[in-house]
Design a protein around this motif. Structure first.
Motif, PDB file in Angstrom:
ATOM      1  N   HIS A 196       0.809  -1.216   0.000  1.00 37.50           N
ATOM      2  CA  HIS A 196       0.000   0.000   0.000  1.00 37.50           C
ATOM      3  C   HIS A 196       0.846   1.272   0.000  1.00 37.50           C
ATOM      4  CE1 HIS A 196      -3.735  -2.246   1.752  1.00 37.50           C
ATOM      5  NE2 HIS A 196      -3.426  -2.604   0.525  1.00 37.50           N
ATOM      6  N   LEU A 197       2.074   1.172   0.476  1.00 37.52           N
ATOM      7  CA  LEU A 197       2.937   2.350   0.511  1.00 37.52           C
ATOM      8  C   LEU A 197       3.242   2.861  -0.892  1.00 37.52           C
ATOM      9  CD1 LEU A 197       4.568   4.266   2.284  1.00 37.52           C
ATOM     10  CD2 LEU A 197       6.466   2.641   2.214  1.00 37.52           C
ATOM     11  N   GLN A 198       3.191   1.964  -1.874  1.00 38.17           N
ATOM     12  CA  GLN A 198       3.501   2.349  -3.253  1.00 38.17           C
ATOM     13  C   GLN A 198       2.581   3.465  -3.747  1.00 38.17           C
ATOM     14  OE1 GLN A 198       2.585  -0.582  -6.235  1.00 38.17           O
ATOM     15  NE2 GLN A 198       4.230   0.088  -7.577  1.00 38.17           N
ATOM     16  N   GLN A 199       1.334   3.462  -3.281  1.00 42.79           N
ATOM     17  CA  GLN A 199       0.361   4.434  -3.771  1.00 42.79           C
ATOM     18  C   GLN A 199       0.716   5.864  -3.377  1.00 42.79           C
ATOM     19  OE1 GLN A 199      -3.468   3.030  -2.431  1.00 42.79           O
ATOM     20  NE2 GLN A 199      -2.983   0.930  -2.975  1.00 42.79           N
ATOM     21  N   ALA A 200       1.477   6.010  -2.299  1.00 40.23           N
ATOM     22  CA  ALA A 200       1.839   7.354  -1.843  1.00 40.23           C
ATOM     23  C   ALA A 200       3.098   7.879  -2.531  1.00 40.23           C
ATOM     24  CB  ALA A 200       2.048   7.341  -0.331  1.00 40.23           C
ATOM     25  N   LEU A 201       3.931   6.985  -3.037  1.00 39.40           N
ATOM     26  CA  LEU A 201       5.231   7.404  -3.559  1.00 39.40           C
ATOM     27  C   LEU A 201       5.146   8.347  -4.763  1.00 39.40           C
ATOM     28  CD1 LEU A 201       7.299   4.102  -3.165  1.00 39.40           C
ATOM     29  CD2 LEU A 201       7.427   6.186  -1.787  1.00 39.40           C
TER      30      LEU A 201
END
Length: 280
Positions: A196-201
């Protein structure tokens, strides 16, 4: 057992009661802002969504340009479409069936009826909010709770301020409130996946290109993103790297540093927002 089979649950029963109360109020009157909701839906359907927020409305009430978020506009479009469907269906049935009550068609022609349909999204999210709070209280299982989940949600479902605001006045505060509580519910009662962290990058990168100090956060969270993925799926299997990402010191260190970086991002966001309203 009821006539229709299984007896509805207590939650279903009070939701039906709360919905009935709201439906009674739905067509009695409406707040002036509902006129905006009607106009926005009509013009979005007629002229399309491209340029919607830059286009001055043909019919104007309290505002010249739409100022509600896209989700609200989509919900208004659905409500307006539902009204049109019901009106046309009722009109056709009235033509085909002489015994059909013509007064219903006359009522649906009134703006009051259309306004009632435009209030349906807020009513729906009132009920969705109740279900969410009910699940929250049941999952939390706090022994210090004075009331059970049914009694607690009744304070929302039958709260005069809530049903007056949505089903009578026609405002949509229950919609953002639902999503705020839903985000907290998912945060507390569900496990976030490491991907899910990928969506913020990408968003962090865009900000970083405007202000280089945020690039440091982008590179840091990119590293954390990789560590999270490798921690969950260590392929190719490199013993040293696997032991490193599974080390309690590394895991706890990543958590602490991430909290620090996140706090720094929030602080800088609000600091930059004060000096530059157009930031982000």
């Amino acid at each position: 057992m009821s006539f229709f089979g299984k007896k509805p649950s207590r939650l279903t029963q009070i939701i039906i009661l709360g919905l009935t109360l709201r439906l009674i109020l739905l067509f009695l009157d409406f707040g002036f802002d509902v006129n905006n909701h009607i106009v926005w839906a009509k013009e979005a359907i007629k002229y399309g969504l491209p340029g919607f927020y830059e286009r001055a409305q043909v019919e104007r009430f309290t505002t010249t340009y739409p100022n509600y978020p896209p989700l609200a506009i989509f919900l208004f479009i659905i409500a307006y479409g539902l009204y049109q469907f019901v009106f046309k269906a009722t009109w056709r049935v009235n033509l085909w069936l002489p015994l059909f009550p013509s007064k219903l068609v006359i009522f649906l022609e009134k703006r009051q009826a259309l306004a009632g349909f435009m209030k349906l999204p807020a009513v729906f999210f009132d009920l969705a909010l109740v279900v969410l709070i009910y699940r929250w209280i049941r999952m939390k299982k706090d022994k210090n709770n004075i009331f059970g989940p049914l009694a607690a949600v009744s304070f929302i479902l039958f709260n005069p301020g809530f049903f007056y605001n949505s089903s009578y006045f026609g405002q949509i505060e229950s919609i953002p409130l639902f999503f705020i509580l839903l985000s907290l519910y998912l945060l507390f009662f569900s496990k976030m996946h490491e991907r899910h962290l990928q969506q913020a990058l990408p968003f962090l990168l865009v900000v970083g290109l405007k202000d280089k100090k945020f690039l440091k956060a982008f590179f840091y969270f990119s590293l954390v993103y990789f560590i999270n993925i490798y921690h969950n799926w260590p392929v190719p299997k490199i013993i040293f790297l696997e032991n490193f990402v599974n080390s309690p010191m590394v895991v706890n260190g990543v958590i602490i540093v991430s909290l620090i970086v996140y706090s720094w991002l929030v602080a800088n966001y609000y600091a930059d927002k004060k000096t530059s309203p157009s930031f982000c």
